[in-house]
Scaffold this active site. Structure first.
Site, PDB file in Angstrom:
ATOM      1  N   GLY A  82       0.864  -1.182   0.000  1.00 34.41           N
ATOM      2  CA  GLY A  82       0.000   0.000   0.000  1.00 34.41           C
ATOM      3  C   GLY A  82       0.898   1.228   0.000  1.00 34.41           C
ATOM      4  O   GLY A  82       1.852   1.324   0.787  1.00 34.41           O
ATOM      5  N   ASP A 268      -1.691   4.759  -6.238  1.00 31.03           N
ATOM      6  CA  ASP A 268      -0.254   4.610  -6.001  1.00 31.03           C
ATOM      7  C   ASP A 268       0.520   5.799  -6.531  1.00 31.03           C
ATOM      8  O   ASP A 268       1.628   6.090  -6.077  1.00 31.03           O
ATOM      9  CB  ASP A 268       0.258   3.321  -6.634  1.00 31.03           C
ATOM     10  CG  ASP A 268      -0.235   2.145  -5.818  1.00 31.03           C
ATOM     11  OD1 ASP A 268      -1.390   1.724  -6.033  1.00 31.03           O
ATOM     12  OD2 ASP A 268       0.504   1.701  -4.925  1.00 31.03           O
TER      13      ASP A 268
END
Ligand code: MRU
Length: 389
Positions: A82, A268
């Site tokens: 993550g 991201d």
């Protein structure tokens, strides 16, 4: 790296500090009802502890990272994953390196090693650049302590920003809930608490909606090949939020049938024009959401916005090992974590880990400073200081 706890709720009692919602409404995240972050300093030792995400959802275990190599391995092997959590772990990785030796060469080498771990999540590079800019002017004798403090500050800021994302996202979700009487959301991958230090990005508004008493349910897509959706299901369950796991391929049908009020995902890397790189499969959901007339929201903190990246085409897309497709991971009949090879070794596979959703499919970006259109002007309206940069 050592395993320090396995499925033992008492072993998590030392996990501090926990986060506190500024609004005082949203609870920080829990494991077995104990407030928990995803990374925290070990007691009386220059080390950090993490939740080993490669074992979830089947086994809850924590690991201790004591060296730069431990931190780099944890990021590369996705024990931590993550975008925001990768950045925070990298910051601690620099601090762990400097705890051994704090000269210029060690600082430069630590940054280079950590920067090479994963290419797409820009939070990694953002955190390393911040550590380097902060530490380089300091004398080696003060660097080790300063690095530790700065990594902790980055972690605290991440938790606070995610909490704010939750409150801003709730403002978009509340009218949908009022119209429908119930809120049916869809998410992809894991952009929750496990992907950050606390609260999550895409899931922070979900937790805020839950805390506000809205009747919220989440469609959780499995997210082949690494199945991060199972992490999302695990953390929603820990928090008591209603959810249903679906195969990735079921998303289009549910959207077309009107069973989804909004799609909400993390990112991201967000390019300066608002294009969004996120876990592969995000783009297909955005297309299906547009066709169905369903809002498609992207939630991310400032550290995910790459103002130096003009558009999605310039975002590097990580290509991961083919065995992530060929081998499935889970519990066998004897309840032991095992790998099952579903494709022969030599089978040709392609495994791009991310895709790019063009800005035109994004209804709004949700950040710690509020929501904005996915565009250069939208981003600059929230981050006017970047106009001068
Ligand atoms: O490969 P992963 O599991 O690190 O990918 C994670 C994602 O794509 C998330 O959606 C993204 O990092 C946002 S996290 C808050």
């Amino acid at each position: 790296m050592i395993i320090i706890a396995r499925n033992n709720p008492l072993a998590v009692l030392h996990r501090r500090p926990v986060s506190v919602s500024p609004a005082g409404k949203m609870r920080c995240m829990n494991v077995n009802n104990i407030p928990t972050r995803t990374i925290w300093p070990a007691a009386q030792q220059r080390a950090v502890d993490i939740i080993d995400q490669t074992a979830l959802p089947h086994e809850y275990r924590t690991l201790r990272l004591a060296t730069l190599a431990d931190a780099a391995h944890a990021i590369r092997s996705m024990q931590v994953r993550g975008a925001p959590l990768i950045g925070v772990t990298a910051a601690y990785g620099v601090a762990l390196a400097l705890a051994q030796q704090a000269d210029d060469a060690t600082l430069a080498a630590a940054v280079a090693i950590l920067a090479a771990t994963r290419p797409t999540a820009v939070n990694l590079h953002w955190a390393l650049a911040r550590m380097q800019a902060f530490l380089a002017p300091l004398t080696p004798s003060t660097r080790a302590d300063a690095a530790w403090q700065e990594a902790a500050t980055i972690a605290d800021e991440d938790a606070a920003q995610c909490c704010s994302i939750g409150e801003h996202g709730l403002q978009l979700l509340r009218p949908l809930a009022e119209r429908r009487g119930r809120l049916n959301l869809m998410t992809h991958c894991n952009a929750g608490w496990l992907a950050t230090v606390d609260y999550g990005t895409a899931l922070a508004p979900v937790y805020a909606a839950f805390a506000a008493g809205l009747d919220v349910h989440v469609w959780v897509s499995e997210t082949r090949p690494r199945n991060q959706g199972l992490l999302t299901a695990w953390e929603l369950k820990q928090h008591g939020v209603a959810h249903t796991v679906i195969a990735d391929n079921a998303a289009g049908l549910l959207l077309a049938r009107g069973e989804v009020d909004a799609v909400i995902v993390g990112a991201d890397r967000i390019a300066a024009n608002g294009d969004v790189a996120n876990k592969v499969g995000t783009y297909l959901k955005a297309l299906a959401a547009r066709e169905a007339g369903v809002p498609f929201y992207v939630a991310a903190p400032r550290s995910t916005v790459d103002f130096a990246c003009p558009d999605g085409a310039a975002i590097p897309i990580e290509e991961r090992a083919g065995d992530e497709l060929r081998v499935v991971h889970g519990l066998d009949a004897g309840n032991t974590l095992s790998d099952i090879r579903q494709l022969p070794l030599g089978t040709a596979v392609a495994n791009p880990a991310f895709d790019v959703t063009p800005a035109k499919f994004v209804s709004a970006l949700i950040t710690e400073r509020g929501s904005c259109p996915a565009s250069t002007d939208g981003l600059l309206s929230l981050y006017p200081e970047m106009r001068r940069a």
